[in-house]
Scaffold this motif. Sequence first.
Motif, PDB file in Angstrom:
ATOM      1  N   GLN A  46     -75.941  24.271   2.377  1.00 36.36           N
ATOM      2  CA  GLN A  46     -75.277  24.813   1.183  1.00 36.36           C
ATOM      3  C   GLN A  46     -74.631  26.165   1.483  1.00 36.36           C
ATOM      4  OE1 GLN A  46     -78.750  24.414  -1.392  1.00 36.36           O
ATOM      5  NE2 GLN A  46     -77.641  22.944  -2.675  1.00 36.36           N
ATOM      6  N   LEU A  47     -75.276  27.000   2.285  1.00 39.07           N
ATOM      7  CA  LEU A  47     -74.676  28.271   2.689  1.00 39.07           C
ATOM      8  C   LEU A  47     -73.415  28.031   3.523  1.00 39.07           C
ATOM      9  CD1 LEU A  47     -77.846  30.356   3.616  1.00 39.07           C
ATOM     10  CD2 LEU A  47     -76.315  30.737   1.673  1.00 39.07           C
ATOM     11  N   ALA A  48     -73.452  26.999   4.355  1.00 33.19           N
ATOM     12  CA  ALA A  48     -72.284  26.668   5.156  1.00 33.19           C
ATOM     13  C   ALA A  48     -71.128  26.216   4.263  1.00 33.19           C
ATOM     14  CB  ALA A  48     -72.632  25.574   6.166  1.00 33.19           C
ATOM     15  N   LEU A  49     -71.444  25.481   3.208  1.00 28.37           N
ATOM     16  CA  LEU A  49     -70.406  25.092   2.254  1.00 28.37           C
ATOM     17  C   LEU A  49     -69.841  26.315   1.543  1.00 28.37           C
ATOM     18  CD1 LEU A  49     -72.068  21.918   0.679  1.00 28.37           C
ATOM     19  CD2 LEU A  49     -69.926  21.950   1.964  1.00 28.37           C
ATOM     20  N   GLN A  50     -70.715  27.212   1.097  1.00 30.24           N
ATOM     21  CA  GLN A  50     -70.264  28.417   0.402  1.00 30.24           C
ATOM     22  C   GLN A  50     -69.320  29.248   1.274  1.00 30.24           C
ATOM     23  OE1 GLN A  50     -73.507  30.710  -1.207  1.00 30.24           O
ATOM     24  NE2 GLN A  50     -74.525  28.918  -2.080  1.00 30.24           N
ATOM     25  N   ALA A  51     -69.577  29.262   2.579  1.00 30.85           N
ATOM     26  CA  ALA A  51     -68.769  30.078   3.490  1.00 30.85           C
ATOM     27  C   ALA A  51     -67.317  29.628   3.535  1.00 30.85           C
ATOM     28  CB  ALA A  51     -69.371  30.036   4.893  1.00 30.85           C
ATOM     29  N   MET A  52     -67.048  28.391   3.145  1.00 31.07           N
ATOM     30  CA  MET A  52     -65.666  27.912   3.149  1.00 31.07           C
ATOM     31  C   MET A  52     -64.806  28.663   2.139  1.00 31.07           C
ATOM     32  SD  MET A  52     -65.880  23.820   3.756  1.00 31.07           S
ATOM     33  CE  MET A  52     -66.700  23.147   5.207  1.00 31.07           C
TER      34      MET A  52
ATOM     35  N   MET B 267     -60.690  29.161   5.530  1.00 29.46           N
ATOM     36  CA  MET B 267     -60.952  29.177   6.954  1.00 29.46           C
ATOM     37  C   MET B 267     -60.271  27.972   7.611  1.00 29.46           C
ATOM     38  SD  MET B 267     -65.054  29.988   6.859  1.00 29.46           S
ATOM     39  CE  MET B 267     -65.176  30.097   8.661  1.00 29.46           C
ATOM     40  N   THR B 268     -59.916  28.116   8.887  1.00 29.52           N
ATOM     41  CA  THR B 268     -59.447  26.945   9.613  1.00 29.52           C
ATOM     42  C   THR B 268     -60.652  26.071   9.928  1.00 29.52           C
ATOM     43  OG1 THR B 268     -59.686  27.907  11.830  1.00 29.52           O
ATOM     44  CG2 THR B 268     -57.609  28.322  10.662  1.00 29.52           C
ATOM     45  N   ALA B 269     -60.383  24.789  10.099  1.00 27.77           N
ATOM     46  CA  ALA B 269     -61.478  23.880  10.457  1.00 27.77           C
ATOM     47  C   ALA B 269     -62.111  24.302  11.772  1.00 27.77           C
ATOM     48  CB  ALA B 269     -60.944  22.453  10.546  1.00 27.77           C
ATOM     49  N   HIS B 270     -61.284  24.784  12.711  1.00 27.63           N
ATOM     50  CA  HIS B 270     -61.800  25.222  14.008  1.00 27.63           C
ATOM     51  C   HIS B 270     -62.730  26.420  13.849  1.00 27.63           C
ATOM     52  CE1 HIS B 270     -61.891  25.965  18.316  1.00 27.63           C
ATOM     53  NE2 HIS B 270     -61.576  27.225  18.081  1.00 27.63           N
ATOM     54  N   GLU B 271     -62.349  27.402  13.032  1.00 28.47           N
ATOM     55  CA  GLU B 271     -63.197  28.577  12.802  1.00 28.47           C
ATOM     56  C   GLU B 271     -64.533  28.164  12.190  1.00 28.47           C
ATOM     57  OE1 GLU B 271     -59.870  32.046  11.825  1.00 28.47           O
ATOM     58  OE2 GLU B 271     -60.624  30.748  10.231  1.00 28.47           O
TER      59      GLU B 271
ATOM     60  N   TYR C 172     -70.470  26.783  12.514  1.00 30.58           N
ATOM     61  CA  TYR C 172     -71.487  25.868  11.996  1.00 30.58           C
ATOM     62  C   TYR C 172     -71.574  24.615  12.864  1.00 30.58           C
ATOM     63  CZ  TYR C 172     -71.427  29.121   8.122  1.00 30.58           C
ATOM     64  OH  TYR C 172     -71.498  30.270   7.376  1.00 30.58           O
ATOM     65  N   SER C 173     -71.010  23.502  12.420  1.00 27.97           N
ATOM     66  CA  SER C 173     -71.223  22.258  13.157  1.00 27.97           C
ATOM     67  C   SER C 173     -70.138  21.241  12.828  1.00 27.97           C
ATOM     68  CB  SER C 173     -72.600  21.679  12.795  1.00 27.97           C
ATOM     69  OG  SER C 173     -72.708  20.339  13.177  1.00 27.97           O
ATOM     70  N   GLU C 174     -69.606  20.609  13.857  1.00 26.29           N
ATOM     71  CA  GLU C 174     -68.627  19.545  13.635  1.00 26.29           C
ATOM     72  C   GLU C 174     -69.280  18.336  12.968  1.00 26.29           C
ATOM     73  OE1 GLU C 174     -65.148  17.114  16.089  1.00 26.29           O
ATOM     74  OE2 GLU C 174     -66.449  18.536  17.123  1.00 26.29           O
ATOM     75  N   ILE C 175     -70.557  18.092  13.301  1.00 27.60           N
ATOM     76  CA  ILE C 175     -71.283  16.986  12.666  1.00 27.60           C
ATOM     77  C   ILE C 175     -71.410  17.242  11.167  1.00 27.60           C
ATOM     78  CG2 ILE C 175     -73.512  15.798  12.524  1.00 27.60           C
ATOM     79  CD1 ILE C 175     -73.863  16.320  15.515  1.00 27.60           C
ATOM     80  N   TRP C 176     -71.715  18.491  10.794  1.00 30.67           N
ATOM     81  CA  TRP C 176     -71.806  18.836   9.379  1.00 30.67           C
ATOM     82  C   TRP C 176     -70.462  18.640   8.693  1.00 30.67           C
ATOM     83  CZ3 TRP C 176     -75.154  23.861   8.485  1.00 30.67           C
ATOM     84  CH2 TRP C 176     -76.500  23.556   8.793  1.00 30.67           C
TER      85      TRP C 176
ATOM     86  N   MET D 180     -69.845  15.099   7.987  1.00 29.71           N
ATOM     87  CA  MET D 180     -70.728  14.630   6.917  1.00 29.71           C
ATOM     88  C   MET D 180     -70.257  15.139   5.568  1.00 29.71           C
ATOM     89  SD  MET D 180     -74.797  15.360   6.339  1.00 29.71           S
ATOM     90  CE  MET D 180     -74.487  17.022   5.750  1.00 29.71           C
ATOM     91  N   PHE D 181     -69.855  16.421   5.500  1.00 26.94           N
ATOM     92  CA  PHE D 181     -69.399  17.008   4.237  1.00 26.94           C
ATOM     93  C   PHE D 181     -68.145  16.301   3.726  1.00 26.94           C
ATOM     94  CE2 PHE D 181     -71.352  21.418   5.386  1.00 26.94           C
ATOM     95  CZ  PHE D 181     -72.619  20.897   5.165  1.00 26.94           C
ATOM     96  N   ILE D 182     -67.246  15.965   4.642  1.00 32.61           N
ATOM     97  CA  ILE D 182     -66.034  15.247   4.241  1.00 32.61           C
ATOM     98  C   ILE D 182     -66.387  13.865   3.723  1.00 32.61           C
ATOM     99  CG2 ILE D 182     -63.887  14.228   5.108  1.00 32.61           C
ATOM    100  CD1 ILE D 182     -63.685  16.590   7.060  1.00 32.61           C
ATOM    101  N   GLU D 183     -67.317  13.189   4.412  1.00 34.01           N
ATOM    102  CA  GLU D 183     -67.733  11.851   3.990  1.00 34.01           C
ATOM    103  C   GLU D 183     -68.417  11.879   2.624  1.00 34.01           C
ATOM    104  OE1 GLU D 183     -70.508   8.129   5.594  1.00 34.01           O
ATOM    105  OE2 GLU D 183     -70.066   9.837   6.901  1.00 34.01           O
ATOM    106  N   GLU D 184     -69.181  12.950   2.354  1.00 34.32           N
ATOM    107  CA  GLU D 184     -69.857  13.088   1.064  1.00 34.32           C
ATOM    108  C   GLU D 184     -68.883  13.451  -0.063  1.00 34.32           C
ATOM    109  OE1 GLU D 184     -72.891  12.552   0.142  1.00 34.32           O
ATOM    110  OE2 GLU D 184     -73.938  12.263   2.038  1.00 34.32           O
TER     111      GLU D 184
END
Length: 229
Positions: A32-38, A45-49, A54-58, A61-65
Amino acid sequence: MANVNEPTTNYVILTPEGVLHGFSQVEPSEQQLALQAMLAPEQTMTAHEWVERYSEIWLDMFIEEGWVEVVDKAIIAPHVQLDDFLRYVSASLSGSRRVAIGSDEGFCLAKMGFTQQEADTLCVAAADFFDFLKRQQQRGWAVHGHAISFFSTIDMLMPNTSFIFLWINNQGYWIIIEDEPLLNNRAFVELVWGIKATGERFNLLAEQVLDKKAQLESDQQAQAEEQKK
């Protein structure tokens, strides 16, 4: 003319569902903190940043959710007062353009379409619901939605008033929407983003003031010691 082989810069931003999930807990999880950071203080933020931090796996997953959306252009964070911003987004949030923002202590922070008395009454009522949520959680009832709606007809097809609760920068906020709550749009994301970004800029400014004060006191102390020699 751009080279078609040039890499495309993608940016990440929360969807309305991502906002509701990411800001739903007083003690957010790491995800949830990683989501807030967006919702960064100045722009998306850029996707690369974000992936580097954080994590490409996350991210996958976040996009899929359905919590994150990838866009091809940077979006600037809101830089306006809440009352002014509500005038801009109220039509996108409320069927009757009536929206208010209240603190978890019952203070009206901003309003649009309501009289001051109406907004104050609703914000106090929202604070009562906040106390209700805390009591139920202490009793073991896991209240996850953090939203309450009231209806005037038994068919419950259209709410009169909806209260949406979010934790932003460790502070509780109620977003109060009259008539149909229109949350599935970018305006809702930008409203929460504006609250978050304003708080973070204020905290940064306060830290800079304290740092300057500490530096001034240190310089004065050094001068006083030099004069004693």
